[in-house]
Design an enzyme around this catalytic site. Structure first.
Site, PDB file in Angstrom:
ATOM      1  N   ARG A 159       0.820  -1.197   0.000  1.00  0.00           N
ATOM      2  CA  ARG A 159       0.000   0.000   0.000  1.00  0.00           C
ATOM      3  C   ARG A 159       0.859   1.254   0.000  1.00  0.00           C
ATOM      4  O   ARG A 159       2.030   1.205   0.361  1.00  0.00           O
ATOM      5  CB  ARG A 159      -0.938   0.003   1.210  1.00  0.00           C
ATOM      6  N   THR A 160       0.254   2.350  -0.385  1.00  0.00           N
ATOM      7  CA  THR A 160       0.952   3.631  -0.351  1.00  0.00           C
ATOM      8  C   THR A 160       0.948   4.127   1.085  1.00  0.00           C
ATOM      9  O   THR A 160      -0.084   4.549   1.602  1.00  0.00           O
ATOM     10  CB  THR A 160       0.254   4.662  -1.266  1.00  0.00           C
TER      11      THR A 160
END
Length: 242
Positions: free
Chosen positions: A19-20
């Protein structure tokens, strides 16, 4: 007997997090407004790596289907992921071949659900989005934040534009703006953002969407003046500043 202790390989598994966690390459403000024949939108082409203006040819406005135009600020890779979602949505809609197509209101509603869903998973897409379009003579302009907050208005802006461009738009926007007046107003907003936003670059595009479709201009620069006394000596009269 197998040990209950955690295995080192599991603790440092590179696949564990996909994920970012923090935005890396980001774009700054998008400004859009309704005008007499449709929607106008403006964004510069800067992509900042932290505080470094690393990329200067990043296109942040894209047509979506037949009736919509999307602009994004925030993490560029997350914007690209959103475009993949929207490609699938438009493809699925076209497969019905029923003579109908998704309008800007439907696309905007879809984006609000995607952003809010990702926020609830604690894996947000780090973008603020502007969605405008025209369908059957009805103009539509809305925005959605990275946590799903959304609204519709006659003019919208993201990032610094919310603070610096919206006041000018409230003062000068009116329902019967011509194309030339709308472009002039957007350029005024982008010029102020260029002066005041460190992430802005003097290379922008202006796009329009009408019943005929989307037109995105070639990149160009604005005429600027940096000779203001406050620019030449910004710390004058500021006690204790550097």
């Amino acid at each position: 007997m197998e040990s209950n202790q955690a295995k080192p390989g599991l603790l440092c598994n590179p696949e564990a997090s996909q994920r970012t966690l923090y935005p890396y390459v980001t774009g700054t403000s998008v400004v859009a407004l309704k005008y007499k024949d449709g929607i106008l939108m403006a964004a510069d082409m800067g992509g900042s790596y932290g505080s470094t203006l690393r990329y200067k040819s990043v296109e942040r406005m894209k047509p979506i289907g037949k009736h919509s135009l999307l602009g994004a600020s925030g993490e560029i890779s997350d914007f690209q992921e959103l475009l993949r979602y929207l490609d699938e949505l438009i493809l699925y809609d076209n497969m019905w071949d029923d003579g109908n197509s998704l309008g800007p209101k439907e696309v905007h509603n879809y984006l609000t659900r995607v952003m809010y869903n990702r926020r609830n998973k604690f894996n947000p897409l780090w973008n603020s989005l502007v969605l405008g379009g025209v369908k059957k003579g009805q103009k539509y302009l809305g925005m959605v934040s990275m946590i799903g907050v959304n609204f519709e208005d006659n003019h919208v802006a993201t990032g610094f534009g919310n603070h610096l461009a919206r006041p000018m738009l409230r003062d000068e926007w009116h329902e019967n703006l011509t194309f030339e007046e709308g472009v002039k107003l957007l350029e005024k907003c982008m010029r102020v953002l260029l002066y005041r936003d460190r992430s802005a670059v003097n290379k922008l595009q202006i796009s329009k969407i009408t019943e005929e479709g989307v037109t995105i201009s070639q990149p160009y620069s604005l005429k600027t003046f940096w000779g203001f006394s406050a620019f030449e000596n910004p710390t004058l009269g500021a006690e204790g500043s550097w």
